[in-house]
Scaffold this active site. Structure first.
Site, PDB file in Angstrom:
ATOM      1  N   PRO A   2      -8.174  17.952 -16.180  1.00  0.00           N
ATOM      2  CA  PRO A   2      -8.209  19.421 -16.187  1.00  0.00           C
ATOM      3  C   PRO A   2      -6.859  19.992 -16.613  1.00  0.00           C
ATOM      4  CG  PRO A   2      -9.183  18.545 -14.182  1.00  0.00           C
ATOM      5  CD  PRO A   2      -8.539  17.396 -14.872  1.00  0.00           C
ATOM      6  N   GLU A   3      -6.869  20.869 -17.606  1.00  0.00           N
ATOM      7  CA  GLU A   3      -5.655  21.509 -18.094  1.00  0.00           C
ATOM      8  C   GLU A   3      -5.678  22.991 -17.709  1.00  0.00           C
ATOM      9  OE1 GLU A   3      -3.195  19.866 -19.250  1.00  0.00           O
ATOM     10  OE2 GLU A   3      -4.074  17.931 -19.737  1.00  0.00           O
TER      11      GLU A   3
END
Length: 276
Positions: A2-3
């Protein structure tokens, strides 16, 4: 992993529903990256405030009278946060932290257990301060300008792709988004930072903001594990112009998209449209 867009999508999906809710119970499962820092009971009856994001962290302020502090959440490499507003299903083996509130049950699911939930007396106090201190500028901060990006790049001798992933100049450009922004800016990802002109830095900053905005609007990217607060997958990867398109024609010129390896990460580019 997840960014920034995935974390922002999560924050948006939770903020309105959790604001003002009271913590009723906390369940801690298998150990995560760092210990919680307080007893689960110490969080009971605290009211949830306005959720904020810094880089890939979510800050959840908690207060009740003179008792104030908050929880700093990180999704790690494979985590996701889901809010069950009705009866939550039984906890699974990858559900490692659960916050039961008057608004529902917030559950951190993290197969690899690199995520974290930890207490801090404020976002400006340790341990939150220490974890956030090395982060670069927020990409949507109007105070961060092309000259600031240019100045940061001038001090670096690594590739621009590596600098974007490091996150100490500007946060948010994970592997997918760095590839996409560099493509839109017409910059070869192997270009050395200090060789970038101010004009190219300006194009790159515009491209980064465009890519990250589109990613948030499309619910982020789901390559494997990520789900938003309602359990839905992101769709940005379906619209990627170069990422994951090795051998396929460039959407701008028709040249086959190339894949190269930088620091053990796949980089996708068009050798015709992107120059050093």
């Amino acid at each position: 992993m997840p960014e920034l867009p995935e974390v922002e999508v999560t924050r948006i999906g939770l903020a309105d529903r959790l604001r003002g809710a009271r913590v009723q119970a906390v369940h801690v499962g298998s150990p995560l990256r760092w210990p919680l820092g307080v007893t689960a009971r110490a969080l009971h009856d605290l009211e949830i405030g306005e959720l904020a994001r810094r880089g890939k962290y979510i800050w959840m302020p908690l207060a009740a009278g003179a008792r104030k502090g908050g929880l700093l959440w990180h999704l790690g490499m494979s985590g996701s946060l889901t809010l069950h507003e009705r009866a939550a299903p039984p906890r699974g083996r990858h559900d490692h932290f659960e916050l039961v509130s008057s608004a529902g049950t917030l559950r951190l699911t993290d197969p690899r257990r690199f995520g974290a939930v930890l207490w801090s007396e404020s976002i400006d106090a340790d341990p939150a301060r220490r974890l956030l201190a090395s982060l670069g500028a927020e990409p949507f901060d109007p105070r961060f300008t092309a000259p600031a990006l240019y100045a940061g790049c001038k001090r670096r001798r690594c590739s621009i792709k590596a600098a974007l992933l490091a996150g100490d100049i500007i946060v948010g450009a994970g592997n997918i988004y760095a590839c996409e922004a560099l493509f839109r800016a017409g910059i070869d990802p192997r270009t050395r930072c200090h060789r970038l002109s101010l004009a190219r830095c300006e194009r790159l900053l515009i491209a980064l903001r465009e890519v990250l905005s589109e990613a948030v609007a499309l619910g982020g990217s789901t390559l494997r594990d990520f789900r938003d607060a309602d359990g839905s997958a992101g769709e940005f990867q379906v619209n990627a112009r170069v990422y994951g398109r090795e051998g396929q024609p460039c959407v701008q010129c028709g040249t086959p998209v190339r894949r190269v390896v930088q620091a053990q990460r796949s980089t996708f580019l068009c050798a015709h449209c992107q120059t050093r």
